[in-house]
Design a protein around this motif. Sequence first.
Motif, mmCIF file in Angstrom:
data_model
loop_
_atom_site.group_PDB
_atom_site.id
_atom_site.type_symbol
_atom_site.label_atom_id
_atom_site.label_comp_id
_atom_site.label_asym_id
_atom_site.label_seq_id
_atom_site.Cartn_x
_atom_site.Cartn_y
_atom_site.Cartn_z
ATOM 1 N N LEU A 194 -68.458 -14.886 23.182
ATOM 2 C CA LEU A 194 -68.360 -15.888 22.126
ATOM 3 C C LEU A 194 -67.379 -15.461 21.046
ATOM 4 O O LEU A 194 -66.814 -16.292 20.349
ATOM 5 N N ASN A 213 -63.755 -9.718 27.957
ATOM 6 C CA ASN A 213 -64.692 -10.540 28.705
ATOM 7 C C ASN A 213 -63.987 -11.293 29.820
ATOM 8 O O ASN A 213 -64.439 -11.314 30.966
ATOM 9 N N VAL A 235 -87.665 -16.720 29.574
ATOM 10 C CA VAL A 235 -88.479 -17.658 30.333
ATOM 11 C C VAL A 235 -88.617 -17.053 31.732
ATOM 12 O O VAL A 235 -87.733 -17.199 32.562
ATOM 13 N N ASP A 286 -72.763 -17.713 11.673
ATOM 14 C CA ASP A 286 -72.356 -16.986 10.475
ATOM 15 C C ASP A 286 -71.154 -17.630 9.819
ATOM 16 O O ASP A 286 -70.644 -17.086 8.834
ATOM 17 N N TYR A 339 -75.027 -23.776 22.340
ATOM 18 C CA TYR A 339 -76.162 -23.406 23.182
ATOM 19 C C TYR A 339 -76.287 -21.896 23.275
ATOM 20 O O TYR A 339 -77.375 -21.333 23.075
ATOM 21 N N LEU A 340 -75.173 -21.222 23.511
ATOM 22 C CA LEU A 340 -75.209 -19.764 23.644
ATOM 23 C C LEU A 340 -75.509 -19.098 22.314
ATOM 24 O O LEU A 340 -76.322 -18.180 22.229
ATOM 25 N N PHE A 341 -74.866 -19.570 21.254
ATOM 26 C CA PHE A 341 -75.131 -18.982 19.936
ATOM 27 C C PHE A 341 -76.606 -19.125 19.559
ATOM 28 O O PHE A 341 -77.219 -18.185 19.049
ATOM 29 N N ASN A 366 -84.156 -23.248 22.120
ATOM 30 C CA ASN A 366 -83.472 -22.921 23.358
ATOM 31 C C ASN A 366 -84.454 -22.728 24.505
ATOM 32 O O ASN A 366 -84.283 -23.275 25.587
ATOM 33 N N LYS A 367 -85.489 -21.952 24.233
ATOM 34 C CA LYS A 367 -86.531 -21.768 25.240
ATOM 35 C C LYS A 367 -87.150 -23.126 25.589
ATOM 36 O O LYS A 367 -87.395 -23.439 26.750
ATOM 37 N N VAL A 415 -82.697 -12.971 28.450
ATOM 38 C CA VAL A 415 -82.206 -13.473 27.163
ATOM 39 C C VAL A 415 -83.081 -14.629 26.673
ATOM 40 O O VAL A 415 -83.579 -14.612 25.560
ATOM 41 N N TYR A 416 -83.266 -15.623 27.525
ATOM 42 C CA TYR A 416 -84.096 -16.750 27.105
ATOM 43 C C TYR A 416 -85.566 -16.404 27.145
ATOM 44 O O TYR A 416 -86.396 -17.092 26.550
ATOM 45 N N ARG A 437 -71.074 -23.508 23.585
ATOM 46 C CA ARG A 437 -71.019 -22.402 22.622
ATOM 47 C C ARG A 437 -72.204 -22.453 21.663
ATOM 48 O O ARG A 437 -72.824 -21.436 21.368
ATOM 49 N N PHE A 487 -72.395 -12.062 23.427
ATOM 50 C CA PHE A 487 -71.809 -11.976 22.083
ATOM 51 C C PHE A 487 -70.302 -11.752 22.165
ATOM 52 O O PHE A 487 -69.540 -12.388 21.428
ATOM 53 N N ARG A 545 -76.834 -9.445 26.387
ATOM 54 C CA ARG A 545 -76.607 -9.971 25.034
ATOM 55 C C ARG A 545 -75.241 -9.542 24.503
ATOM 56 O O ARG A 545 -74.495 -10.343 23.933
ATOM 57 N N VAL A 604 -66.038 -21.680 28.300
ATOM 58 C CA VAL A 604 -66.252 -20.608 27.319
ATOM 59 C C VAL A 604 -65.360 -19.420 27.639
ATOM 60 O O VAL A 604 -64.616 -18.944 26.779
ATOM 61 N N TYR A 605 -65.408 -18.925 28.851
ATOM 62 C CA TYR A 605 -64.571 -17.782 29.211
ATOM 63 C C TYR A 605 -63.130 -18.195 29.408
ATOM 64 O O TYR A 605 -62.235 -17.361 29.414
ATOM 65 N N ALA A 611 -79.121 -19.494 21.570
ATOM 66 C CA ALA A 611 -79.942 -18.641 22.425
ATOM 67 C C ALA A 611 -79.954 -17.211 21.898
ATOM 68 O O ALA A 611 -80.998 -16.567 21.845
ATOM 69 N N LEU A 612 -78.794 -16.736 21.481
ATOM 70 C CA LEU A 612 -78.711 -15.354 21.007
ATOM 71 C C LEU A 612 -79.395 -15.173 19.669
ATOM 72 O O LEU A 612 -79.852 -14.084 19.334
#
Lengths: 222, 222
Positions: free
Chosen positions: B127, B133, B191, A43, A122-124, A133-134, B188-189, A120, B124, B120, A188-189, A126-127
């Motif tokens: 991120l 988190n 798979v 976004d 990758y995660l964005f 991603n799959k 989430v993915y 990041r 979110f 999710r 990330v965390y 995926a969401l």
Amino acid sequence: MANYRKPVANQDGGQIKRKLSAAERRTAYIEGAIRCFSEIGFDASTREIARFLGVTQPLLYKYFPSKEELINEVYRHVYLGRWGKNWASQLHNRAIPIRERLIDFYIDYYRSVFDRDWLRIYLFSALRGAKINKWYVEMLEAQVIRPIALELKRELISTEGQNASEAEVEAVWSLQSSVYYYGVRSLVYEVEPSVDVATMIANSVDSLMAVFPNLSSGREQT
Amino acid sequence: MANYRKPVANQDGGQIKRKLSAAERRTAYIEGAIRCFSEIGFDASTREIARFLGVTQPLLYKYFPSKEELINEVYRHVYLGRWGKNWASQLHNRAIPIRERLIDFYIDYYRSVFDRDWLRIYLFSALRGAKINKWYVEMLEAQVIRPIALELKRELISTEGQNASEAEVEAVWSLQSSVYYYGVRSLVYEVEPSVDVATMIANSVDSLMAVFPNLSSGREQT
DNA sequence: TGTTGCATTTATCATACGATAAAATTATGA
DNA sequence: TCATAATTTTATCGTATGATAAATGCAACA
């Protein structure tokens, strides 16, 4: 880049130089977008991306027909740009013991793929439910996880030519999970693990190799 | 709920009923917001949330002063609402062998915490850089990871009263990673792993227990 | 030097967003 | 039944967004 010597041949050289430069500029825009998307998510406004790149917002639309197409270019760069071309052969190189092979591969994999931007994005993606991603997870299983399971089976159980059981594949996924989540926690965390990545990988490989021989007997799948 | 009997006492009963009903409505709004945010992310518009709830958008502002406050309420519900109160004692209950204890706990943990919405929202919020988190990961380490490492050390190495080494803690993180990433891949993915969650947990616990005794000797930290 | 073609900016549009105020509706209690 | 309070809706504001068109700048070439 400042003292780049112009090609002598004007007609072809000039044109090629200009075209290349335009393509490079496009690449620079994509890489700037990666950094913006990585921080803010998909976004991130086109104005923010443009400001980050030091250009005006409508200019982006001369290089990408829409924001969604720019995002697709970002996907391609991120997902395809860091895949090691010799990983497959590296994993199958039986001149090296399987333990060392796995440790070397995962250290290489971690250094090549994992950084804050990549994880990041990758995660964005995926969401956002991006199909890519799959696709990436499935490719990972086909190109890395299952080959590793086969190599382990051949070295530890010496059953040539047999497929890996699903439990064995899942056990390799556990190794992958350890490396992945280590990266997520650290990058990330931002909760720095107190063990360095090489030690973590070595211990995770040992852990996998210790349990692996117990997985071949019994049921194939439930 | 259709034939809910009104309390007989008008003065107190009526007021309590009305207050409760308003609080319940607020909770319903939060839970609807969770489902919206889970699908779309925290950029889900207040109009979308309101439409999902079947009310108008400005009404939300009578219950929450701002969208950010609504998000904070979502955090609280998601992060605090699913934590098992007896997990700590469950992990320390030495009447049950450590292997069984770990398997039981992680099956319970997986069933209680992991579903599509929770994971999710978790991703979110990570991120978005939400402090909650990081707090959650630190709490997980303090309440789950380190206690498990200690119990393993006591049962497998029988060294009472000693702290777990960082390598041992990290090995428990690997178990946590396996469970976590299994959930992410599956929920989430999308798979679907081909091994059921109980089998995966049992194998991961065995894997941890197999490697654990090798981690106590040697360096504390690098 | 002037002209041609590309690169970039300025100006603008329609839409969607978070938020507020005022009006309208519904429930509550005498 | 009616007045009062609580609840919900309608109308609206300022701003930000993705995208387009027109105007400007600028390098290459004769």
